[in-house]
Design a protein around this motif. Structure first.
Motif, PDB file in Angstrom:
ATOM      1  N   LEU A 280       0.835  -1.194   0.000  1.00 49.06           N
ATOM      2  CA  LEU A 280       0.000   0.000   0.000  1.00 49.06           C
ATOM      3  C   LEU A 280       0.872   1.247   0.000  1.00 49.06           C
ATOM      4  CD1 LEU A 280      -2.992   0.970   0.273  1.00 49.06           C
ATOM      5  CD2 LEU A 280      -2.633   0.956   2.743  1.00 49.06           C
ATOM      6  N   ASN A 281       0.662   2.111  -1.001  1.00 45.41           N
ATOM      7  CA  ASN A 281       1.306   3.419  -1.038  1.00 45.41           C
ATOM      8  C   ASN A 281       0.245   4.477  -0.764  1.00 45.41           C
ATOM      9  OD1 ASN A 281       3.652   2.160  -1.705  1.00 45.41           O
ATOM     10  ND2 ASN A 281       3.843   3.013  -3.753  1.00 45.41           N
ATOM     11  N   CYS A 282       0.373   5.188   0.363  1.00 43.20           N
ATOM     12  CA  CYS A 282      -0.636   6.166   0.772  1.00 43.20           C
ATOM     13  C   CYS A 282      -0.085   7.579   0.658  1.00 43.20           C
ATOM     14  CB  CYS A 282      -1.063   5.919   2.212  1.00 43.20           C
ATOM     15  SG  CYS A 282      -2.534   4.910   2.364  1.00 43.20           S
ATOM     16  N   TYR A 283      -0.917   8.480   0.127  1.00 38.42           N
ATOM     17  CA  TYR A 283      -0.563   9.888   0.004  1.00 38.42           C
ATOM     18  C   TYR A 283      -1.716  10.715   0.570  1.00 38.42           C
ATOM     19  CZ  TYR A 283       2.423   7.683  -3.504  1.00 38.42           C
ATOM     20  OH  TYR A 283       3.296   6.850  -4.151  1.00 38.42           O
ATOM     21  N   GLU A 284      -1.390  11.704   1.370  1.00 34.89           N
ATOM     22  CA  GLU A 284      -2.415  12.594   1.913  1.00 34.89           C
ATOM     23  C   GLU A 284      -2.225  13.990   1.335  1.00 34.89           C
ATOM     24  OE1 GLU A 284      -4.327  13.532   6.259  1.00 34.89           O
ATOM     25  OE2 GLU A 284      -2.165  13.789   6.034  1.00 34.89           O
ATOM     26  N   ASP A 285      -3.328  14.590   0.887  1.00 37.04           N
ATOM     27  CA  ASP A 285      -3.235  15.926   0.298  1.00 37.04           C
ATOM     28  C   ASP A 285      -4.644  16.497   0.181  1.00 37.04           C
ATOM     29  OD1 ASP A 285      -2.209  18.217  -0.910  1.00 37.04           O
ATOM     30  OD2 ASP A 285      -0.875  17.082  -2.228  1.00 37.04           O
ATOM     31  N   LYS A 286      -4.717  17.722  -0.337  1.00 33.25           N
ATOM     32  CA  LYS A 286      -6.014  18.302  -0.641  1.00 33.25           C
ATOM     33  C   LYS A 286      -6.608  17.603  -1.857  1.00 33.25           C
ATOM     34  CE  LYS A 286      -5.321  22.827   1.416  1.00 33.25           C
ATOM     35  NZ  LYS A 286      -5.486  24.294   1.253  1.00 33.25           N
TER      36      LYS A 286
END
Length: 303
Positions: A123-129
C-alpha cells in the motif's frame, strides 16, 4: 483486429482534451495523432469525437471506447508496475490518495482490509487536498482516492464515485465539555466552544446550514484543514469538534473524548473515487465490501 497503438492515441486525446495536448504529452506531431485516431474511428465504423467550439468532446460511442481503453491501459500499467517493482515477490501495488479532511481512523478502517488479503498487497498512501489528488488520479498516478465528497462533474477529471458508507455526525469533547452540553443538546451548543473543519471539508457548509436552521450560534475558536490536528486540540479541551459517529470507539481510545450528542440531519459520507467504473483490483473490492459490512454497519444498526 483492434489496433492498440491507435487506441492509445485516442485514449490520450480524450484524457488531455485535444489533439495538440496529447501530441505534446506523447512527443509526436498533431498530424500523427489525428491521423491515427481517424483510422481507429474508420476501422470501428463510428465517430469517436465531435467538435464543440475549440474542444473535442466524446460521442456516446467515444465514451464507451474510452471506458474500455481506461481498463485496458490501467491493467497494462499495473502489470508493468508489478513486473518492474516486484521481480522477487508478487505483492500487488495499491496507490491511494487520502483527502486531508478524512479522519485518519476512518482511512485506516477503510484501507486495512486491503492488507489482509491472501495475496500480499503493498500500500502506497498519500495525503493531500482533494484538488491535488484528483490531478494525480487524472494521470493515473493513483488507483484510488478516499474522499468525503464525490468527484465534481466540472473538474475535467475522468473518474467514478463509489459510495463506501455513511453515518450520522457526532460532536466530541473532553468529559468536562461533554457534561456542559449534554443536557438540551443541540441547543446547548449555543455559545459553546467549537472547533470546525476547514472550507475544504464537505462538513463545513452542511454545519453552517444546520446551525442557521437550528438557530444555534456556537463560539468558533478555530478551523482546521487537517482532521487529526482538530482532534488534537479537542483532546486538550480547547473545544468540542464534529466528526463521524463511526469513529467513536477510536476517538475514546486515542483521544480520551466522548460523544456529547449526534444529529442525523447531517450525514458523513465517504467515497472511493477510481479511474475505472468497476472495482477490478482485488484490494478495491475488499475495501468496498468491508466498508459496507463492517465499518459503517455497526453505526447503521444502532440507528
Amino acid at each position: 483486429m483492434l489496433n492498440y497503438k491507435q487506441l492509445y492515441y485516442f485514449w490520450n486525446v480524450a484524457k488531455y482534451g485535444g489533439v495538440t495536448r496529447a501530441a505534446e504529452q506523447l512527443h509526436l506531431t498533431p498530424q500523427t495523432i489525428s491521423g491515427q485516431v481517424s483510422e481507429l474511428a474508420q476501422s470501428l465504423g463510428v465517430d469517436l469525437f465531435y467538435q464543440s467550439g475549440r474542444r473535442l468532446k466524446l460521442t456516446s460511442a467515444g465514451e464507451l471506447a474510452f471506458t474500455h481503453a481506461e481498463e485496458i491501459f490501467q491493467t497494462g500499467k499495473s502489470l508493468e508496475a508489478r513486473l518492474k517493482n516486484n521481480q522477487h515477490h508478487t505483492d500487488l501495488l495499491l496507490r491511494v490518495g487520502v483527502s486531508n479532511v478524512v479522519p485518519k481512523s476512518i482511512a485506516f478502517s477503510l484501507l486495512s482490509p486491503a492488507l489482509q488479503l491472501q495475496e500480499p498487497v503493498r500500500l502506497n498512501c498519500y495525503e493531500d487536498k482533494l484538488e491535488s489528488l484528483f490531478a494525480e488520479l487524472a494521470v493515473h498516478n493513483l488507483d484510488l482516492v478516499i474522499a468525503d465528497r464525490p468527484l465534481p462533474a466540472d473538474t475535467g477529471v475522468k473518474g467514478y464515485n463509489h459510495l463506501l458508507g455513511e453515518c450520522a455526525l457526532a460532536f466530541y469533547g473532553t468529559p468536562e465539555l461533554v457534561e456542559s452540553v449534554r443536557v438540551d443538546f443541540p441547543r446547548s451548543l449555543n455559545d459553546a466552544p467549537l472547533l470546525m473543519p476547514g472550507p475544504d471539508s464537505a462538513l463545513m457548509p452542511a454545519l453552517e446550514r444546520w446551525f442557521a436552521d437550528m438557530g444555534i450560534s456556537p463560539y468558533i475558536k478555530a478551523e482546521f484543514d487537517d482532521s487529526g490536528l482538530m482532534k488534537a486540540f479537542g483532546q486538550e479541551g480547547v473545544g468540542l469538534f464534529p466528526a463521524p459517529e463511526a469513529i467513536s470507539e477510536q476517538a475514546a481510545r486515542q483521544h480520551g473524548v466522548s460523544i456529547a450528542g449526534t444529529t442525523s440531519d447531517i450525514s458523513c459520507r465517504y467515497y472511493a473515487i477510481t479511474p475505472e467504473r468497476r472495482l477490478k483490483h482485488p484490494a478495491l473490492e475488499a475495501i468496498s465490501q468491508s466498508a459496507k459490512s463492517n465499518v459503517f454497519s455497526t453505526v447503521a444498526s444502532r440507528a
